[in-house]
Design an enzyme around this catalytic site. Structure first.
Site, PDB file in Angstrom:
ATOM      1  N   LYS A  58      18.524  16.418  67.682  1.00 59.93           N
ATOM      2  CA  LYS A  58      18.860  17.165  66.472  1.00 59.93           C
ATOM      3  C   LYS A  58      17.609  17.469  65.648  1.00 59.93           C
ATOM      4  CE  LYS A  58      21.804  17.067  62.359  1.00 59.93           C
ATOM      5  NZ  LYS A  58      22.760  16.269  61.550  1.00 59.93           N
ATOM      6  N   ASP A  69      18.531  13.784  61.841  1.00 58.27           N
ATOM      7  CA  ASP A  69      19.048  12.503  61.382  1.00 58.27           C
ATOM      8  C   ASP A  69      20.054  11.837  62.324  1.00 58.27           C
ATOM      9  OD1 ASP A  69      20.595  14.880  60.248  1.00 58.27           O
ATOM     10  OD2 ASP A  69      22.030  13.266  59.982  1.00 58.27           O
ATOM     11  N   CYS A  70      20.053  12.131  63.594  1.00 61.83           N
ATOM     12  CA  CYS A  70      21.026  11.548  64.516  1.00 61.83           C
ATOM     13  C   CYS A  70      20.589  10.157  64.965  1.00 61.83           C
ATOM     14  CB  CYS A  70      21.195  12.456  65.728  1.00 61.83           C
ATOM     15  SG  CYS A  70      22.226  11.747  67.022  1.00 61.83           S
ATOM     16  N   VAL A 110      24.110  15.939  71.015  1.00 61.07           N
ATOM     17  CA  VAL A 110      22.814  15.381  71.387  1.00 61.07           C
ATOM     18  C   VAL A 110      22.915  13.861  71.299  1.00 61.07           C
ATOM     19  CG1 VAL A 110      21.373  17.344  70.735  1.00 61.07           C
ATOM     20  CG2 VAL A 110      22.072  15.711  68.970  1.00 61.07           C
ATOM     21  N   SER A 123      23.972   8.704  74.847  1.00 59.46           N
ATOM     22  CA  SER A 123      22.895   7.731  74.658  1.00 59.46           C
ATOM     23  C   SER A 123      23.112   6.466  75.478  1.00 59.46           C
ATOM     24  CB  SER A 123      22.737   7.383  73.171  1.00 59.46           C
ATOM     25  OG  SER A 123      23.898   6.758  72.658  1.00 59.46           O
ATOM     26  N   HIS A 209      20.510   4.355  58.410  1.00 54.77           N
ATOM     27  CA  HIS A 209      21.450   5.291  57.790  1.00 54.77           C
ATOM     28  C   HIS A 209      22.275   4.591  56.718  1.00 54.77           C
ATOM     29  CE1 HIS A 209      21.547   9.043  60.451  1.00 54.77           C
ATOM     30  NE2 HIS A 209      20.485   8.343  60.815  1.00 54.77           N
ATOM     31  N   TRP A 256      24.933  13.186  55.915  1.00 55.61           N
ATOM     32  CA  TRP A 256      26.185  12.507  55.587  1.00 55.61           C
ATOM     33  C   TRP A 256      26.981  13.213  54.497  1.00 55.61           C
ATOM     34  CZ3 TRP A 256      28.376   9.223  58.680  1.00 55.61           C
ATOM     35  CH2 TRP A 256      27.609   8.475  59.554  1.00 55.61           C
ATOM     36  N   LYS A 259      30.649  14.236  55.173  1.00 59.33           N
ATOM     37  CA  LYS A 259      31.572  13.098  55.267  1.00 59.33           C
ATOM     38  C   LYS A 259      31.970  12.582  53.894  1.00 59.33           C
ATOM     39  CE  LYS A 259      31.585  12.199  59.830  1.00 59.33           C
ATOM     40  NZ  LYS A 259      32.796  12.107  60.663  1.00 59.33           N
TER      41      LYS A 259
END
Length: 262
Positions: A58, A69-70, A110, A123, A209, A256, A259
């Protein structure tokens, strides 16, 4: 979409990260398709590849040519860094997803990495494959320790999204963090003892995060009493590999926002 007064502030991390810029994105053509979790590596080698791994990750929402920020992308990049494997990040702008990436991964997620001319997502699969193919230095977490701290991320999201201070989401997060603190106190400094392992590389970005998003949106920090957790996050956050692959705090905040406000 990047723990509390860990004595490592988001601003300090941002300053450090600014000195370690990723290379600009390159325009490439991708045509291979793949099936999820279908790859099985049969050969093992401690010799790094002759060419860097191509990995789609990302892109930053706020700064051109920067990693986004992934936390799952960072997990894979951390694995590559800790194993001293070369890689070439291909930054994917999710505000305007390019066609080449839709071709590479129709799911639109991703990270995705290229192994032997095959593009592989997920991942979990990627890090397992890297461990199998490049076992030195080892990052294997014993199965009985692999799930330590695994519920922290979901309880963090529940609390972050919560609009009701009495719905129990804060207490659920505190319970998970306290359990992890107790585990590290008895078994640390890392999840597998003295050496960092795959479980730490998965959890570290999520704690990053947690620190930034909860600090910004809820003015919330991990209690000072959780000293072992704080020592753990400090040790993870200050690793060279982590600083190099961390998203900027402003990207974590913006990532974020849907969300929180959605």
């Amino acid at each position: 979409m990047s723990t509390a007064r860990v004595q490592v502030s988001a601003c300090a991390l941002s300053t450090a990260v600014n000195h370690l810029r990723l290379r600009p994105n390159a325009v490439v053509s991708f045509t291979n398709h793949f099936r999820r979790k279908s790859l099985r590596v049969v050969s093992m080698s401690s010799v790094p590849p002759s060419q860097p791994f191509e990995i789609a990750v990302k892109a930053s929402l706020t700064t051109p040519n920067r990693l986004g920020d992934c936390p799952f992308c960072q997990r894979v990049l951390l694995t590559l860094e800790e194993k001293h494997l070369p890689y070439e990040p291909k930054l994917v702008d999710f505000t305007n997803i390019p066609e080449w990436f839709r071709t590479v991964n129709p799911d639109g997620k991703v990270p995705v990495i290229k192994f032997d001319e095959k593009w592989v997502p997920d991942s979990d699969v990627i890090t397992q494959t890297l461990e199998e193919k490049y076992p030195s230095p080892p990052l294997v977490t014993p199965p009985e320790k692999a799930t330590v701290g695994s519920k922290i991320f979901s309880t963090f999201i529940g609390f972050l999204k919560s609009k009701d201070p009495n719905d129990g989401t804060e207490q659920a997060l505190l319970s998970e963090l306290s359990s992890f603190n107790d585990y590290i106190k008895e078994n640390g400094p890392f999840i597998n003892g003295n050496e960092i392992s795959a479980a730490d590389l998965s959890l570290g970005p999520k704690l990053y995060h947690l620190e930034i998003a909860l600090g910004h949106y809820k003015k919330w920090t991990v209690p000072d009493s959780l000293t072992s957790l704080k020592s753990y996050t400090k040790a993870i956050f200050l690793r060279e590999s982590f600083i190099k692959t961390s998203a900027q705090p402003q990207d974590v905040i913006e990532g974020w926002r849907p969300k929180v406000e959605g």
